[in-house]
Design a protein around this motif. Structure first.
Motif, PDB file in Angstrom:
ATOM      1  N   GLN A 131       4.163   6.376   7.704  1.00  0.00           N
ATOM      2  CA  GLN A 131       5.176   6.498   6.657  1.00  0.00           C
ATOM      3  C   GLN A 131       4.931   7.723   5.780  1.00  0.00           C
ATOM      4  OE1 GLN A 131       4.873   4.014   3.117  1.00  0.00           O
ATOM      5  NE2 GLN A 131       6.979   3.292   3.453  1.00  0.00           N
ATOM      6  N   PHE A 132       6.022   8.455   5.487  1.00  0.00           N
ATOM      7  CA  PHE A 132       5.952   9.607   4.599  1.00  0.00           C
ATOM      8  C   PHE A 132       6.653   9.261   3.281  1.00  0.00           C
ATOM      9  CE2 PHE A 132       6.392  12.234   8.736  1.00  0.00           C
ATOM     10  CZ  PHE A 132       5.059  12.034   9.033  1.00  0.00           C
ATOM     11  N   LEU A 133       5.983   9.548   2.168  1.00  0.00           N
ATOM     12  CA  LEU A 133       6.535   9.323   0.841  1.00  0.00           C
ATOM     13  C   LEU A 133       6.294  10.551  -0.026  1.00  0.00           C
ATOM     14  CD1 LEU A 133       5.173   5.716   0.059  1.00  0.00           C
ATOM     15  CD2 LEU A 133       7.449   6.304   0.901  1.00  0.00           C
ATOM     16  N   ALA A 134       7.129  10.709  -1.055  1.00  0.00           N
ATOM     17  CA  ALA A 134       6.904  11.732  -2.076  1.00  0.00           C
ATOM     18  C   ALA A 134       6.954  11.065  -3.438  1.00  0.00           C
ATOM     19  CB  ALA A 134       7.946  12.845  -1.983  1.00  0.00           C
ATOM     20  N   GLY A 135       6.413  11.750  -4.437  1.00  0.00           N
ATOM     21  CA  GLY A 135       6.354  11.183  -5.773  1.00  0.00           C
ATOM     22  C   GLY A 135       7.723  11.006  -6.394  1.00  0.00           C
ATOM     23  N   LEU A 136       7.880   9.921  -7.157  1.00  0.00           N
ATOM     24  CA  LEU A 136       9.134   9.630  -7.851  1.00  0.00           C
ATOM     25  C   LEU A 136       9.061  10.115  -9.299  1.00  0.00           C
ATOM     26  CD1 LEU A 136       9.684   6.003  -6.486  1.00  0.00           C
ATOM     27  CD2 LEU A 136      10.850   8.096  -5.734  1.00  0.00           C
ATOM     28  N   ALA A 137      10.192   9.997  -9.998  1.00  0.00           N
ATOM     29  CA  ALA A 137      10.278  10.495 -11.367  1.00  0.00           C
ATOM     30  C   ALA A 137       9.373   9.745 -12.326  1.00  0.00           C
ATOM     31  CB  ALA A 137      11.732  10.418 -11.843  1.00  0.00           C
ATOM     32  N   ASP A 138       8.939   8.532 -11.968  1.00  0.00           N
ATOM     33  CA  ASP A 138       8.089   7.759 -12.878  1.00  0.00           C
ATOM     34  C   ASP A 138       6.662   8.287 -12.956  1.00  0.00           C
ATOM     35  OD1 ASP A 138       6.970   6.937 -10.464  1.00  0.00           O
ATOM     36  OD2 ASP A 138       7.775   4.906 -10.563  1.00  0.00           O
ATOM     37  N   GLY A 139       6.300   9.210 -12.058  1.00  0.00           N
ATOM     38  CA  GLY A 139       4.983   9.831 -12.109  1.00  0.00           C
ATOM     39  C   GLY A 139       3.844   8.972 -11.598  1.00  0.00           C
ATOM     40  N   LYS A 140       4.140   7.795 -11.066  1.00  0.00           N
ATOM     41  CA  LYS A 140       3.094   6.912 -10.572  1.00  0.00           C
ATOM     42  C   LYS A 140       2.563   7.411  -9.218  1.00  0.00           C
ATOM     43  CE  LYS A 140       4.914   2.742 -12.797  1.00  0.00           C
ATOM     44  NZ  LYS A 140       5.441   1.364 -12.574  1.00  0.00           N
ATOM     45  N   PRO A 141       1.301   7.118  -8.898  1.00  0.00           N
ATOM     46  CA  PRO A 141       0.755   7.525  -7.597  1.00  0.00           C
ATOM     47  C   PRO A 141       1.586   6.949  -6.460  1.00  0.00           C
ATOM     48  CG  PRO A 141      -1.002   6.813  -9.062  1.00  0.00           C
ATOM     49  CD  PRO A 141       0.293   6.451  -9.742  1.00  0.00           C
ATOM     50  N   ARG A 142       1.824   7.761  -5.458  1.00  0.00           N
ATOM     51  CA  ARG A 142       2.603   7.312  -4.307  1.00  0.00           C
ATOM     52  C   ARG A 142       2.056   8.023  -3.065  1.00  0.00           C
ATOM     53  NH1 ARG A 142       8.816   7.674  -2.662  1.00  0.00           N
ATOM     54  NH2 ARG A 142       9.240   5.487  -2.221  1.00  0.00           N
ATOM     55  N   PRO A 143       1.008   7.494  -2.488  1.00  0.00           N
ATOM     56  CA  PRO A 143       0.378   8.161  -1.344  1.00  0.00           C
ATOM     57  C   PRO A 143       1.305   8.258  -0.149  1.00  0.00           C
ATOM     58  CG  PRO A 143      -0.455   5.933  -1.579  1.00  0.00           C
ATOM     59  CD  PRO A 143       0.349   6.212  -2.806  1.00  0.00           C
ATOM     60  N   THR A 144       1.052   9.230   0.687  1.00  0.00           N
ATOM     61  CA  THR A 144       1.799   9.400   1.924  1.00  0.00           C
ATOM     62  C   THR A 144       0.858   9.188   3.107  1.00  0.00           C
ATOM     63  OG1 THR A 144       3.357  10.859   3.087  1.00  0.00           O
ATOM     64  CG2 THR A 144       1.406  11.901   2.121  1.00  0.00           C
ATOM     65  N   GLY A 145       1.423   9.161   4.321  1.00  0.00           N
ATOM     66  CA  GLY A 145       0.588   8.899   5.492  1.00  0.00           C
ATOM     67  C   GLY A 145       0.172   7.447   5.582  1.00  0.00           C
ATOM     68  N   ASN A 146       1.003   6.538   5.059  1.00  0.00           N
ATOM     69  CA  ASN A 146       0.704   5.112   5.111  1.00  0.00           C
ATOM     70  C   ASN A 146       1.059   4.538   6.486  1.00  0.00           C
ATOM     71  OD1 ASN A 146       0.212   5.317   2.249  1.00  0.00           O
ATOM     72  ND2 ASN A 146       2.429   5.260   1.977  1.00  0.00           N
ATOM     73  N   MET A 147       0.700   3.284   6.717  1.00  0.00           N
ATOM     74  CA  MET A 147       1.061   2.590   7.951  1.00  0.00           C
ATOM     75  C   MET A 147       2.054   1.487   7.637  1.00  0.00           C
ATOM     76  SD  MET A 147       1.010  -0.140  10.148  1.00  0.00           S
ATOM     77  CE  MET A 147       0.116  -1.251   9.070  1.00  0.00           C
ATOM     78  N   CYS A 148       3.170   1.460   8.370  1.00  0.00           N
ATOM     79  CA  CYS A 148       4.113   0.345   8.289  1.00  0.00           C
ATOM     80  C   CYS A 148       4.314  -0.197   9.699  1.00  0.00           C
ATOM     81  CB  CYS A 148       5.428   0.775   7.675  1.00  0.00           C
ATOM     82  SG  CYS A 148       5.274   1.255   5.919  1.00  0.00           S
ATOM     83  N   SER A 149       4.733  -1.480   9.788  1.00  0.00           N
ATOM     84  CA  SER A 149       4.655  -2.157  11.082  1.00  0.00           C
ATOM     85  C   SER A 149       5.906  -2.977  11.407  1.00  0.00           C
ATOM     86  CB  SER A 149       3.430  -3.073  11.100  1.00  0.00           C
ATOM     87  OG  SER A 149       3.473  -3.961   9.978  1.00  0.00           O
ATOM     88  N   PRO A 150       7.021  -2.344  11.757  1.00  0.00           N
ATOM     89  CA  PRO A 150       8.204  -3.106  12.158  1.00  0.00           C
ATOM     90  C   PRO A 150       8.005  -3.779  13.523  1.00  0.00           C
ATOM     91  CG  PRO A 150       8.579  -0.764  12.473  1.00  0.00           C
ATOM     92  CD  PRO A 150       7.258  -0.899  11.773  1.00  0.00           C
ATOM     93  N   GLY A 151       7.901  -5.107  13.501  1.00  0.00           N
ATOM     94  CA  GLY A 151       7.711  -5.843  14.747  1.00  0.00           C
ATOM     95  C   GLY A 151       6.341  -5.695  15.356  1.00  0.00           C
TER      96      GLY A 151
END
Length: 299
Positions: free
Chosen positions: A155-175
């Motif tokens: 999973q790829f994420l970028a930081g939101l306007a709230d400034g909270k940590p939001r790491p990228t390169g996570n693992m998600c598991s559909p099925g």
């Protein structure tokens, strides 16, 4: 310059509580994965030629395989772009662009950046959110109303306007399910240890996939997550063919797919190093970076 697995995995191994069989697997993998000599250049494959997506197949929720609804995936400026300017409404049109060749043991790398707009009629979690699916089912086995492929996602994420940590390169598991820190982890997504990156910044993402054993996520050259034994299971994917979802079946190989789920994003420099091939040093097909022997590749 190529970094051997011993270098990439040290931070992860030091903090993980892995079961003995996983540790044994790591040791075998580390000692068999050696850097190439100067005479043996790595044979990286460009999955994207910078011109078109003829070697790729689209599958979008609510549409038949091969229907690139509203030109969602397009090629411009030597990039694969995900765009929604021709959409009337989003209506859960989650999409994936699959490279047509499945792989098992490999090192994948690409660059991505979040740009453009986020569809506000998409679910809130999709803002500045995308990813790359791997070990995915063949898109031709997906039903028209199946929302997510049975697969594992980096999973790829970028930081939101709230400034909270939001790491990228996570693992998600559909099925699917994975083994994390020695146990089958019930979470749909497991966060990496990466820092937060802003919108519009190019980020380099890498995956080292060793069949149904170890998976390592790397962001901008730093290992950020590791887990093992990807397998069919879990939830999230809906309206699939029951004959495909064989819970507990280890995923040894599968297709690689770029994601579209409501946020515009660009992808470029998509390359793959196949780690499966002839491991007989006497063969002309031998490469020192292979970790999985394929006798049929020996010449």
């Amino acid at each position: 310059m190529y970094q051997p697995l011993t270098t990439l995995m040290k931070p992860v191994i030091a903090t993980s509580r892995l079961l003995p069989y996983v540790l044994a697997l790591i040791i075998v993998s580390l000692f068999s994965f050696t850097p190439p000599s100067k005479k043996e250049k790595e044979e990286w494959i460009s999955l994207f030629n910078g011109k078109d997506i003829k070697n790729w197949t689209v599958k979008i929720h609510h549409y038949d395989v091969g229907d690139n609804y509203a030109n969602t995936f397009r090629v411009e400026d030597k990039m694969i772009k995900v765009r929604y300017d021709q959409y009337d409404k989003f209506n859960e049109k989650y999409g994936h662009l699959y490279f047509n060749t499945p792989y098992s043991y490999y090192h994948l790398k690409m660059e991505y950046r979040f740009t453009g707009i986020w569809r506000k009629d998409a679910p809130s979690y999709t803002e500045l959110n995308s990813g790359v699916m791997f070990h995915s089912q063949d898109p031709r086995t997906m039903l028209k109303e199946q929302d997510w492929p049975i697969s594992v996602e980096m999973q790829f994420l970028a930081g939101l306007a709230d400034g909270k940590p939001r790491p990228t390169g996570n693992m998600c598991s559909p099925g699917t399910d994975v083994i994390f820190q020695g146990v089958k982890d019930p979470r749909h997504c497991i966060n990496s240890t990466s820092k937060t990156y802003p919108k519009e910044e190019w980020v380099t993402a890498e995956l080292i996939v060793l069949g149904d054993s170890l998976i390592t996520h790397i962001i901008n050259g730093e290992p950020v997550l590791q887990y093992s034994k990807p397998q069919i299971g879990g939830g999230v994917a809906n309206r699939f063919d029951p004959a495909i979802k064989l819970d507990g079946k280890l995923l040894k190989e599968g297709f690689i797919a770029l994601q579209s789920e409501g946020q515009e994003i660009d992808f470029r420099n998509i390359q793959l190093l196949n780690l499966e091939g002839c491991m007989d040093p006497k063969s002309k097909s031998y490469r020192p970076y292979y970790v999985k022997h394929h006798p049929g590749k020996c010449k």
